[in-house]
Every structure is written in structure tokens, then in C-alpha cells.
Design a protein around this motif. Structure first.
Motif, mmCIF file in Angstrom:
data_model
loop_
_atom_site.group_PDB
_atom_site.id
_atom_site.type_symbol
_atom_site.label_atom_id
_atom_site.label_comp_id
_atom_site.label_asym_id
_atom_site.label_seq_id
_atom_site.Cartn_x
_atom_site.Cartn_y
_atom_site.Cartn_z
ATOM 1 N N LEU A 127 0.861 -1.178 0.000
ATOM 2 C CA LEU A 127 0.000 0.000 0.000
ATOM 3 C C LEU A 127 0.896 1.225 0.000
ATOM 4 O O LEU A 127 2.073 1.145 0.368
ATOM 5 C CB LEU A 127 -0.895 0.007 1.245
ATOM 6 N N THR A 128 0.353 2.376 -0.394
ATOM 7 C CA THR A 128 1.165 3.592 -0.432
ATOM 8 C C THR A 128 0.457 4.738 0.264
ATOM 9 O O THR A 128 -0.771 4.808 0.304
ATOM 10 C CB THR A 128 1.470 4.011 -1.886
ATOM 11 N N GLY A 129 1.252 5.630 0.823
ATOM 12 C CA GLY A 129 0.715 6.815 1.475
ATOM 13 C C GLY A 129 1.781 7.880 1.586
ATOM 14 O O GLY A 129 2.955 7.651 1.248
ATOM 15 N N TYR A 130 1.377 9.062 2.059
ATOM 16 C CA TYR A 130 2.302 10.186 2.242
ATOM 17 C C TYR A 130 2.254 10.655 3.687
ATOM 18 O O TYR A 130 1.180 10.939 4.227
ATOM 19 C CB TYR A 130 1.938 11.342 1.308
ATOM 20 N N LEU A 131 3.437 10.746 4.295
ATOM 21 C CA LEU A 131 3.599 11.201 5.671
ATOM 22 C C LEU A 131 4.111 12.635 5.670
ATOM 23 O O LEU A 131 5.103 12.955 5.020
ATOM 24 C CB LEU A 131 4.603 10.293 6.396
ATOM 25 N N ARG A 132 3.432 13.489 6.436
ATOM 26 C CA ARG A 132 3.894 14.868 6.622
ATOM 27 C C ARG A 132 3.993 15.137 8.116
ATOM 28 O O ARG A 132 3.085 14.811 8.883
ATOM 29 C CB ARG A 132 2.942 15.865 5.961
ATOM 30 N N ARG A 133 5.120 15.727 8.513
ATOM 31 C CA ARG A 133 5.372 16.016 9.926
ATOM 32 C C ARG A 133 5.323 17.519 10.161
ATOM 33 O O ARG A 133 5.882 18.287 9.374
ATOM 34 C CB ARG A 133 6.749 15.497 10.338
ATOM 35 N N PRO A 134 4.695 17.959 11.259
ATOM 36 C CA PRO A 134 4.666 19.398 11.547
ATOM 37 C C PRO A 134 6.057 19.902 11.908
ATOM 38 O O PRO A 134 6.844 19.210 12.564
ATOM 39 C CB PRO A 134 3.706 19.503 12.732
ATOM 40 N N VAL A 135 6.353 21.115 11.491
ATOM 41 C CA VAL A 135 7.660 21.713 11.757
ATOM 42 C C VAL A 135 7.778 22.050 13.243
ATOM 43 O O VAL A 135 6.846 22.565 13.865
ATOM 44 C CB VAL A 135 7.846 22.989 10.910
ATOM 45 N N GLY A 136 8.936 21.729 13.832
ATOM 46 C CA GLY A 136 9.217 22.118 15.199
ATOM 47 C C GLY A 136 8.605 21.248 16.268
ATOM 48 O O GLY A 136 8.620 21.601 17.449
ATOM 49 N N VAL A 137 8.059 20.087 15.884
ATOM 50 C CA VAL A 137 7.457 19.163 16.859
ATOM 51 C C VAL A 137 8.279 17.878 16.853
ATOM 52 O O VAL A 137 8.417 17.222 15.820
ATOM 53 C CB VAL A 137 5.985 18.861 16.514
ATOM 54 N N ASP A 138 8.822 17.521 18.009
ATOM 55 C CA ASP A 138 9.707 16.352 18.076
ATOM 56 C C ASP A 138 8.951 15.036 18.059
ATOM 57 O O ASP A 138 9.441 14.037 17.521
ATOM 58 C CB ASP A 138 10.568 16.433 19.341
ATOM 59 N N ALA A 139 7.772 15.008 18.680
ATOM 60 C CA ALA A 139 6.994 13.770 18.773
ATOM 61 C C ALA A 139 5.525 14.112 18.558
ATOM 62 O O ALA A 139 4.788 14.418 19.500
ATOM 63 C CB ALA A 139 7.196 13.101 20.125
ATOM 64 N N ALA A 140 5.102 14.079 17.320
ATOM 65 C CA ALA A 140 3.758 14.534 16.953
ATOM 66 C C ALA A 140 2.767 13.371 16.947
ATOM 67 O O ALA A 140 3.087 12.268 16.488
ATOM 68 C CB ALA A 140 3.783 15.186 15.578
ATOM 69 N N PRO A 141 1.543 13.606 17.419
ATOM 70 C CA PRO A 141 0.470 12.634 17.179
ATOM 71 C C PRO A 141 0.133 12.618 15.696
ATOM 72 O O PRO A 141 0.539 13.514 14.940
ATOM 73 C CB PRO A 141 -0.690 13.176 18.020
ATOM 74 N N LEU A 142 -0.609 11.619 15.278
ATOM 75 C CA LEU A 142 -0.822 11.389 13.849
ATOM 76 C C LEU A 142 -2.301 11.270 13.513
ATOM 77 O O LEU A 142 -3.035 10.517 14.165
ATOM 78 C CB LEU A 142 -0.109 10.107 13.413
ATOM 79 N N ILE A 168 -0.004 18.361 14.524
ATOM 80 C CA ILE A 168 -0.429 16.979 14.274
ATOM 81 C C ILE A 168 0.130 16.529 12.925
ATOM 82 O O ILE A 168 -0.086 17.189 11.895
ATOM 83 C CB ILE A 168 -1.970 16.875 14.264
ATOM 84 N N ALA A 169 0.854 15.423 12.913
ATOM 85 C CA ALA A 169 1.346 14.850 11.666
ATOM 86 C C ALA A 169 0.175 14.223 10.901
ATOM 87 O O ALA A 169 -0.874 13.904 11.479
ATOM 88 C CB ALA A 169 2.411 13.800 11.949
ATOM 89 N N THR A 170 0.348 14.041 9.598
ATOM 90 C CA THR A 170 -0.689 13.414 8.779
ATOM 91 C C THR A 170 -0.108 12.261 7.977
ATOM 92 O O THR A 170 1.057 12.285 7.571
ATOM 93 C CB THR A 170 -1.324 14.421 7.803
ATOM 94 N N PHE A 171 -0.939 11.268 7.762
ATOM 95 C CA PHE A 171 -0.594 10.191 6.833
ATOM 96 C C PHE A 171 -1.825 9.917 5.992
ATOM 97 O O PHE A 171 -2.842 9.426 6.497
ATOM 98 C CB PHE A 171 -0.161 8.916 7.546
ATOM 99 N N SER A 172 -1.761 10.281 4.713
ATOM 100 C CA SER A 172 -2.875 10.060 3.792
ATOM 101 C C SER A 172 -2.614 8.764 3.039
ATOM 102 O O SER A 172 -1.580 8.606 2.383
ATOM 103 C CB SER A 172 -3.024 11.244 2.839
ATOM 104 N N LEU A 173 -3.564 7.843 3.128
ATOM 105 C CA LEU A 173 -3.384 6.461 2.689
ATOM 106 C C LEU A 173 -4.338 6.109 1.554
ATOM 107 O O LEU A 173 -5.513 6.465 1.601
ATOM 108 C CB LEU A 173 -3.657 5.523 3.871
#
Length: 350
Positions: A127-142, A168-173
Motif C-alpha cells: 500500500l502507499t501513502g504520504y507522511l507529513r510532519r509538523p515543523v518544530g514538533v519532536d513527537a507529533a500525534p498522527l 499533528i502529523a498526517t498520513f494520507s493512505l
């Protein structure tokens, strides 16, 4: 006449969705006018994809990364909406979908923050998806975002911004049957195994806290509710204009959506297949749940939001937005901040 009727029906139900995906309203309406009727829909949108891709290529060559990323994302969206609901020539639909994926791969590293492609081992393939992490957050919820029946991960960069702005980080699947997940066959009533495989794969990614919520749009709303009933360690689940039992209202669906279901479910027996898409026999949903529905939705009735809320045995917040259409995309400034803020509170245990 039928070609013109289908174009008008698609525009009636989904023009706001096209606009919130990043296509300016004036541009979307100009492309629709240029299309003229349904036969011209796919060519007109691919022409617009060409135009935006050319802007992106030129900007990238000049080192204008922001402009390039935005233009590649628009070009991918144009290709996506060109193939959207276009079931008359499945080879042309598949070619446009592949073009969308190719263009978005060029957009991904140029977005702010970047979108990292991630493959998830699943049933002998990926399966494929895209992960994006918020800037300046060391341990982000998803927030793990699951699309609808003819929707895909490339449609969501503007939606993702609302979560990212709140840490909040995102993962679109693309789940099984969605976008690149079509290689696994048509849509499945239960994607719990795919969600579980995704969560396991993401454990190896840095910058994530381990707290995860599922967010489903339209058909995806049903899919995430069913998965949440079997995944008690989730922080929360959000269904946006989803449903509890597709079979209960499938006979009343508009023709354009029945056409969609024949493709999405991979069968001419839409009513028979629809009966499997239900949370009626699933375990109670114990994780906190947010159910949002547009009061003017002409595809999924409001009663399905109420039934979804009744399936939740833990905290449940039901918001029926009277002026909202399907997925409330005509009022994105209402539902999108609501979803992101509500999730922020759940992740913070407020």
C-alpha cells in the motif's frame, strides 16, 4: 443529452470538493465550461493539468520551490478530477490516475512541510501513502486519513494543513481499492488489516509520538468506524459524512453515485455488495468519536450520521451542520478546523 446530464450531476454534487482540493473556483468553472459536456470532461481537465505542470517545471528550473510545489499539486489535482467519475473508458481513467500519481510525486518533496512517500507491506505487495510532519514538533500525534470511494491520497494536501498547523502529523493512505490500492482489487468492507499494517510500518518513522486517530471522508467514514471497533488503542476516530449501513439506503442513491459504486465495488450487483458495508455487526466503538455530517447531503442521508453515533459506546460528539453538502466541502472553514481542533483536544487528553 445524457453526457450533459452527467456533467451537471457531477458538478452539482462535487464542485465544492474540487475547489477545496486546491483548484481556484474561477479555474474550475472555466474548465467545466470548456468541457461543455461529459465527453469533454477528462480532456479539459488534462489540458489544465498540462498547463499547471508546465508552470511547475519552469518554476522548479528557476529554483522557485514553493511555486513549483503548489503548481505540481494543482496539476495532480486536475488530473485526479479529470478521471473522477469517468467510468466510460477505464483505460483512459487509469492513465489519468497514473499521471496524477506521477505529478504528485514531484510535488511531494516541495510541499511545506514535505510529504514523504511510504510503502506499507501488505498481502505480498505494498500500500502507499504520504507522511507529513509538523515543523518544530519532536513527537507529533498522527491523523491517518482514509479517502472515499473515488478519492485518493493526492487530494488532501490542503486538508492536511489544518492538522499540521496544530502540531499533528498526517498520513494520507490509499487503502485497498482506493487509488494505487486498486492493485488489491475493489473496495473492501473491512480495511482493519490494512490500517493495522500501516500503523505497524509507521512505528519505524521518526518524529511521531505513537498516538494515532483515524479520519475518514465519505465512504472512508464507514471504513474508519469499522476499523476503530477492532483497534482499541487508537486515540480517536472521525467520520465526515460517512454512513453506518450502505445497504439501508443504497436503492435511493443518485444514478451518478450508483455508477461510481459499480466501479468502486467491482460488481454490477451494487445492492448486494452494498449490504456488506455496515458497522451493524461490528463490536461497539469504544474510542472517542467525532461524527460530522452535512444537513444538505444528497448522497448519504443524515440518518446515517445518527446511526453511526449510536454505534459508539465511548465518548461521541455528533455535529450535523445544516448548511453542509456532501462532506461539507461547501463550508470547509467550518468542518476542517472543527476536526483538527477536536483531535488536538483528544491527543492532549482534554
Amino acid at each position: 443529452m445524457m453526457s450533459e446530464s452527467k456533467l451537471l450531476s457531477v458538478v452539482e454534487h462535487w464542485l465544492p470538493r474540487i475547489e477545496v482540493a486546491g483548484i481556484p473556483s474561477a479555474t474550475a468553472k472555466e474548465v467545466i465550461t470548456r468541457a461543455g459536456d461529459w465527453a469533454g470532461w477528462l480532456p479539459a481537465w488534462l489540458e489544465e493539468a498540462d498547463r499547471n505542470e508546465a508552470i511547475a517545471v519552469d518554476a522548479e528550473a528557476k529554483g522557485w520551490r514553493v511555486t513549483a510545489g503548489e503548481a505540481y499539486a494543482r496539476a495532480a489535482a486536475c488530473a485526479h478530477f479529470g478521471q473522477f467519475m469517468a467510468f466510460e473508458d477505464l483505460a483512459a481513467k487509469a492513465a489519468a490516475a497514473e499521471r496524477k500519481c506521477t505529478i504528485y510525486r514531484r510535488a511531494a518533496p516541495l510541499l511545506d512541510p514535505p510529504a514523504q512517500p511510504v510503502g506499507i507491506p501488505f498481502e505480498g505487495a505494498a500500500l502507499t501513502g504520504y507522511l507529513r510532519r509538523p515543523v518544530g514538533v519532536d513527537a507529533a500525534p498522527l491523523a491517518l486519513i482514509v479517502p472515499g470511494s473515488d478519492s485518493t491520497k493526492e487530494e488532501f494536501p490542503n486538508f492536511e494543513k489544518h492538522f499540521l498547523a496544530r502540531g499533528i502529523a498526517t498520513f494520507s493512505l490509499d487503502g485497498p481499492g482506493q487509488g494505487e490500492g486498486r492493485l488489491f482489487g475493489p473496495l473492501r468492507p473491512d480495511i482493519t488489516a490494512a490500517i493495522a499494517a500501516t500503523l505497524e510500518r509507521l512505528k519505524g518513522e521518526s518524529g511521531l509520538s505513537g498516538k494515532v486517530a483515524l479520519v475518514g471522508m465519505a465512504f472512508g467514514g464507514n471504513l474508519v468506524l469499522r476499523a476503530a471497533s477492532a483497534l482499541p488503542d487508537l486515540a480517536a476516530v472521525v467520520s465526515i459524512n460517512g454512513f453506518a449501513d450502505l445497504g439501508a439506503f443504497a436503492p435511493a442513491l443518485p444514478q451518478v453515485y450508483r455508477d461510481n459504486l459499480r466501479f468502486a465495488l467491482g460488481t454490477e450487483d451494487v445492492l448486494g455488495a452494498a449490504a456488506g458495508f455496515t458497522i451493524a455487526n461490528a463490536p461497539p466503538i469504544m474510542v472517542p468519536a467525532l461524527i460530522i455530517h452535512g444537513g444538505r447531503d444528497k448522497i448519504f442521508p443524515v440518518s446515517e450520521a445518527e446511526a453511526s453515533a449510536r454505534a459508539c459506546s465511548g465518548r461521541v460528539d455528533l455535529h450535523v451542520l445544516p448548511e453542509g453538502n456532501h462532506v461539507c466541502n461547501n463550508i470547509p472553514w467550518v468542518y476542517r478546523p472543527l476536526v483538527a481542533d477536536w483531535l488536538g483536544d483528544r491527543f492532549a487528553d482534554r
